[in-house]
Design an enzyme around this catalytic site. Sequence first.
Site, PDB file in Angstrom:
ATOM      1  N   ARG A 197     -11.595   8.352  -2.834  1.00 19.59           N
ATOM      2  CA  ARG A 197     -11.911   9.782  -2.667  1.00 19.59           C
ATOM      3  C   ARG A 197     -13.424  10.011  -2.522  1.00 19.59           C
ATOM      4  O   ARG A 197     -13.868  10.720  -1.619  1.00 19.59           O
ATOM      5  CB  ARG A 197     -11.377  10.553  -3.870  1.00 19.59           C
ATOM      6  N   SER A 216      -5.154   5.281  -4.233  1.00 19.63           N
ATOM      7  CA  SER A 216      -5.003   6.683  -4.644  1.00 19.63           C
ATOM      8  C   SER A 216      -4.838   6.863  -6.153  1.00 19.63           C
ATOM      9  O   SER A 216      -4.070   6.148  -6.793  1.00 19.63           O
ATOM     10  CB  SER A 216      -3.796   7.300  -3.942  1.00 19.63           C
ATOM     11  N   ASP A 272       0.885  -1.160   0.000  1.00 20.13           N
ATOM     12  CA  ASP A 272       0.000   0.000   0.000  1.00 20.13           C
ATOM     13  C   ASP A 272       0.931   1.220   0.000  1.00 20.13           C
ATOM     14  O   ASP A 272       2.097   1.113   0.388  1.00 20.13           O
ATOM     15  CB  ASP A 272      -0.845  -0.048   1.274  1.00 20.13           C
ATOM     16  N   ASN A 327      -3.547   9.538  -7.105  1.00 21.46           N
ATOM     17  CA  ASN A 327      -2.339  10.373  -7.129  1.00 21.46           C
ATOM     18  C   ASN A 327      -1.074   9.552  -6.880  1.00 21.46           C
ATOM     19  O   ASN A 327       0.001  10.128  -6.662  1.00 21.46           O
ATOM     20  CB  ASN A 327      -2.441  11.462  -6.052  1.00 21.46           C
ATOM     21  N   ASP A 339      -1.671  -0.520   5.918  1.00 25.88           N
ATOM     22  CA  ASP A 339      -1.867   0.213   7.182  1.00 25.88           C
ATOM     23  C   ASP A 339      -3.357   0.430   7.490  1.00 25.88           C
ATOM     24  O   ASP A 339      -3.672   1.122   8.459  1.00 25.88           O
ATOM     25  CB  ASP A 339      -1.176   1.591   7.128  1.00 25.88           C
ATOM     26  N   ASP A 370       0.030   5.085   0.834  1.00 25.61           N
ATOM     27  CA  ASP A 370      -0.163   6.047   1.922  1.00 25.61           C
ATOM     28  C   ASP A 370      -0.232   5.309   3.266  1.00 25.61           C
ATOM     29  O   ASP A 370      -1.114   4.487   3.478  1.00 25.61           O
ATOM     30  CB  ASP A 370      -1.467   6.821   1.663  1.00 25.61           C
ATOM     31  N   GLY A 416      -7.255   4.428   3.353  1.00 22.90           N
ATOM     32  CA  GLY A 416      -7.428   3.352   2.367  1.00 22.90           C
ATOM     33  C   GLY A 416      -8.733   3.428   1.583  1.00 22.90           C
ATOM     34  O   GLY A 416      -8.972   2.647   0.676  1.00 22.90           O
TER      35      GLY A 416
HETATM   36  P1  B16 Z   1      -6.799  10.013  -3.846  1.00 26.11           P
HETATM   37  P2  B16 Z   1      -3.612   4.180   0.013  1.00 26.11           P
HETATM   38  C1  B16 Z   1      -5.524   6.043  -0.060  1.00 26.11           C
HETATM   39  O1  B16 Z   1      -4.188   5.666  -0.321  1.00 26.11           O
HETATM   40  C2  B16 Z   1      -5.590   6.924   1.168  1.00 26.11           C
HETATM   41  O2  B16 Z   1      -5.224   6.172   2.335  1.00 26.11           O
HETATM   42  C3  B16 Z   1      -6.999   7.430   1.367  1.00 26.11           C
HETATM   43  O3  B16 Z   1      -7.069   8.266   2.507  1.00 26.11           O
HETATM   44  C4  B16 Z   1      -7.432   8.180   0.099  1.00 26.11           C
HETATM   45  O4  B16 Z   1      -8.779   8.629   0.228  1.00 26.11           O
HETATM   46  C5  B16 Z   1      -7.300   7.249  -1.102  1.00 26.11           C
HETATM   47  O5  B16 Z   1      -5.959   6.788  -1.202  1.00 26.11           O
HETATM   48  C6  B16 Z   1      -7.669   7.950  -2.398  1.00 26.11           C
HETATM   49  O6  B16 Z   1      -6.720   8.960  -2.636  1.00 26.11           O
HETATM   50  O7  B16 Z   1      -7.793  11.055  -3.455  1.00 26.11           O
HETATM   51  O8  B16 Z   1      -5.374  10.525  -3.927  1.00 26.11           O
HETATM   52  O9  B16 Z   1      -7.199   9.254  -5.077  1.00 26.11           O
HETATM   53  O10 B16 Z   1      -3.524   4.083   1.507  1.00 26.11           O
HETATM   54  O11 B16 Z   1      -4.570   3.161  -0.602  1.00 26.11           O
HETATM   55  O12 B16 Z   1      -2.268   4.200  -0.654  1.00 26.11           O
HETATM   56 MG    MG Z   2      -2.837   3.192   3.321  1.00 29.69          MG
END
Ligand code: B16
Ligand code: MG
Length: 213
Positions: A49, A116, A9, A118, A170, A11, A46
Amino acid sequence: MLYKGIIFDLDGVICHTDKYHYKAWKKLADQIGVYFDRTINNRLRGVSRMESLEIILENYDGELTDDEKKTLAEQKNNYYRELLNNMSRADLSDEVYDTLIALRQAGCKLAIGSSSKNAGFILKKIGLGEFFDAVSDGNNISHSKPDPEVFLKAAEYINLAPAECLVVEDAESGIEAAINGGFDSAAIGDAVNCVKAMYTLRSIEDLKEIVII
Ligand code: B16
Ligand code: MG
């Protein structure tokens, strides 16, 4: 070696962008007059959005159209991207980098499995733009964790079966996604109290003992 591939993962595992998610959602929540705090923010770990926005809107007094929700999510993402712009190689810890290098030297394939959209931008910012053997992220999935899609795609991209891979997460939803996809899982950070995980990591460096034998 116990696993041929490790799927990380992003973030909360490779780097920490949750503080930026918090700031960006807080700015948006203040703008529309919705209560938002760090406890609610922890529920967004996780989560995609749009699903994050729905959680935030649980405290919203009123009705919003799908288009209005889309606009709000885009605004939050603009705030978030502004904050991500300040990230650099300094946001990648030595222990994460050293562990990745050790696993690769041991012959493991390394992939990202992140919700994400991003992810590519963040990886570039922290100096890992070209590092992973595959990146599966919010751009190539239609079901978010706890659905296993993001990890199944990551395994497919590195040509391995789920049983040959370990997922590092996480978020509890991520551990559940791993189990749902037939992967072994290792919990770190916020997920360490998740009893469903096969391993609990005090530090990402613990992976070396689990994987390299
Ligand atoms: P984005 P991961 C997740 O990343 C984040 O933990 C979560 O808080 C967020 O809403 C999600 O990505 C979407 O992110 O807005 O950048 O597309 O933990 O799966 O790496
Ligand atoms: Mg995460």
